[in-house]
Design a protein around this motif. Structure first.
Motif, short mmCIF file in Angstrom:
data_model
loop_
_atom_site.label_atom_id
_atom_site.label_comp_id
_atom_site.label_asym_id
_atom_site.label_seq_id
_atom_site.Cartn_x
_atom_site.Cartn_y
_atom_site.Cartn_z
N PHE A 284 -8.06 3.69 -6.42
CA PHE A 284 -6.97 2.87 -5.89
C PHE A 284 -5.60 3.42 -6.27
N ASP A 285 -5.52 4.11 -7.41
CA ASP A 285 -4.22 4.62 -7.87
C ASP A 285 -4.22 6.14 -7.95
N ALA A 286 -4.98 6.79 -7.07
CA ALA A 286 -5.02 8.26 -7.07
C ALA A 286 -3.60 8.81 -6.95
N PRO A 287 -3.24 9.76 -7.80
CA PRO A 287 -1.87 10.29 -7.77
C PRO A 287 -1.57 11.12 -6.53
N HIS A 288 -2.61 11.68 -5.91
CA HIS A 288 -2.41 12.56 -4.75
C HIS A 288 -3.36 12.16 -3.62
N PRO A 289 -3.13 11.00 -3.02
CA PRO A 289 -4.07 10.50 -2.01
C PRO A 289 -4.14 11.36 -0.76
N CYS A 290 -3.04 12.02 -0.40
CA CYS A 290 -3.09 12.85 0.81
C CYS A 290 -3.89 14.13 0.56
N THR A 291 -3.74 14.70 -0.62
CA THR A 291 -4.59 15.83 -0.98
C THR A 291 -6.05 15.40 -0.97
N ALA A 292 -6.33 14.19 -1.46
CA ALA A 292 -7.70 13.68 -1.47
C ALA A 292 -8.25 13.55 -0.06
N HIS A 293 -7.47 13.00 0.86
CA HIS A 293 -7.92 12.88 2.26
C HIS A 293 -8.17 14.25 2.87
N THR A 294 -7.29 15.19 2.59
CA THR A 294 -7.44 16.53 3.15
C THR A 294 -8.69 17.21 2.59
N PHE A 295 -8.95 17.00 1.30
CA PHE A 295 -10.16 17.57 0.70
C PHE A 295 -11.42 16.95 1.32
N ILE A 296 -11.44 15.65 1.47
CA ILE A 296 -12.61 15.00 2.07
C ILE A 296 -12.83 15.51 3.48
N ASN A 297 -11.76 15.63 4.25
CA ASN A 297 -11.90 16.15 5.61
C ASN A 297 -12.43 17.58 5.61
N TRP A 298 -11.95 18.39 4.69
CA TRP A 298 -12.39 19.79 4.56
C TRP A 298 -13.86 19.86 4.21
N MET A 299 -14.31 19.00 3.29
CA MET A 299 -15.71 18.99 2.89
C MET A 299 -16.64 18.53 4.01
N LEU A 300 -16.10 17.77 4.95
CA LEU A 300 -16.92 17.26 6.04
C LEU A 300 -16.98 18.20 7.24
N SER A 301 -16.36 19.37 7.13
CA SER A 301 -16.53 20.38 8.18
C SER A 301 -17.96 20.89 8.12
N GLN A 304 -18.27 23.78 5.35
CA GLN A 304 -18.19 23.38 3.96
C GLN A 304 -19.32 22.42 3.59
N GLY A 305 -19.75 21.59 4.53
CA GLY A 305 -20.90 20.73 4.28
C GLY A 305 -22.15 21.56 4.02
N ALA A 306 -22.34 22.61 4.81
CA ALA A 306 -23.50 23.49 4.60
C ALA A 306 -23.37 24.27 3.31
N ALA A 307 -22.15 24.72 2.98
CA ALA A 307 -21.95 25.48 1.74
C ALA A 307 -22.30 24.62 0.54
#
Length: 368
Positions: A284-301, A304-307
């Motif tokens: 809830f208080d993540a200091p970098h929520p946009c980086t977090a969203h971008t990382f989650i999106n990247w992992m769901l490619s 990266q999901g296969a890797a």
């Protein structure tokens, strides 16, 4: 394609029984971040299970986005939860298991996701929609799934043993290996294993059943090399143990790193065991929520999901990644001998509400 079909069938079976009642909708204090696709607002701090992501994969993400990363690890959901719920953890992405997601939602400890910034969420298999711990899919996205069972060094134990939790809990079966057996340092998993052996649900809210399981784990404690989660697989292949309680992917990938992988087997005992879904979520208080969203999106490619799956050998919920998975992994996931009691013997750990503290107390008592 046969193995791909089997994987999809198993993924469907995984979520078939996830029909528990939805959790509360108390999300006070947790606000959705306003982020664009690919936006970063600082470095990435991840809090994850040990040996669950390749640091080279994290380094690749950081390099692509011109940031740095840190990775800290935990060995149980119960170890992670109070750190996140207390606030000020400094973490941007966490990986809670199914039942813990609902606990974190109810506590307002994770924030609703902004799916406009996670278009790759479309790659998640439809089998993972509407599951009990986050029925609307607002707060989490699936990361990996797998099972919890027993790994055995057959060179030491042989092959003529029951595919039962008795291999750990019954000295009449495994007493000659006292001091070479390990259980997970995890309240719900280890108490759950004892409960399954006794013929009960691993989600029981019966104090009498839990007391019986507590006595069983306590009586087994003196026969163990350790209660350990982080190194369960390594203890087995190093010879420190010959019978090990652990997670499917950890065991299999560790076997493959030995000179004699054929000497090791992994199975979920005939009495049944845990199947689980781990998830990515943002405190809830993540200091970098946009980086977090971008990382989650990247992992769901797909790539990266296969890797991720080809590195840790757990099953992926990412349908777009299927065609990029190693054949060896597909064969492992699709092997029906993994489930000694059949797929129907598997059970998901669920949030038992106020009874959760009794599991934690019981485990503390059982360890002594």
């Amino acid at each position: 394609m046969k193995n791909l079909t089997q994987l999809r069938i198993l993924a469907g079976l995984l979520v078939f029984a996830l029909v528990a009642a939805a959790c509360g909708d108390d999300d006070e204090g947790a606000e959705q971040a306003s982020c664009e696709v690919g936006e970063t607002d600082g470095n990435l701090a991840m809090y994850n299970w040990a040996e669950y992501i390749d640091e080279e994969q994290l380094a690749e993400f950081a390099s692509e986005h011109g940031i740095s990363f840190t990775l800290d690890t935990y060995d149980s959901n119960e170890a992670m939860q109070p750190i996140i719920s207390a606030g000020g953890s400094g973490y941007d992405v966490i990986v809670p298991s199914d039942y813990m997601v609902s606990i974190l939602i109810d506590a307002g400890s994770i924030q609703p996701l902004n799916f406009d910034a996670i278009p790759n969420a479309a790659n998640i298999s439809a089998d993972f929609e509407g599951i009990y711990y986050d029925p609307e899919g607002e707060f989490s996205v699936p990361y990996q799934w797998g099972t919890t069972g027993i790994g055995v060094n057959t060179a030491a134990v042989g092959t003529d043993f029951p595919r039962s939790w008795g291999l750990i809990f019954d000295p009449a079966i495994s007493g000659e290996f006292d001091g070479e057996i390990q259980l997970l340092n995890d309240p719900r998993e280890t108490m759950g294993a004892a409960l399954k052996y006794l013929g009960y649900s691993l989600n029981t809210t019966s104090e009498a059943e839990l007391d019986e399981a507590t006595e069983l784990v306590a009586s087994t404690g003196s026969r163990l090399a350790a209660f350990n989660t982080d190194s369960a697989d390594e203890f087995l292949t190093s010879g420190e143990t010959v019978i090990a309680h652990g997670y499917s992917g950890d065991m299999f990938v560790q076997y493959l790193e030995t000179d004699n992988p054929e000497d090791y087997v992994y199975f979920v005992p005939e009495e049944g065991g845990t199947r689980w879904i781990d998830n990515m979520a943002i405190p809830f208080d993540a200091p970098h929520p946009c980086t977090a969203h971008t990382f989650i999106n990247w992992m769901l490619s797909a790539e990266q999901g296969a890797a991720l799956t080809n590195w840790n050998y757990y099953a992926t919920p990412n349908e777009a990644a299927y065609q990029l998975l190693d054949q060896e992994l597909l064969d492992f996931i699709s092997n029906p001998e993994l489930y000694a009691g059949g797929v129907e013997s598997l059970e998901e750990i669920e949030d038992t509400g106020d009874f959760e503290i009794k599991y934690a107390d019981a485990f503390t008592e059982a360890k002594g």
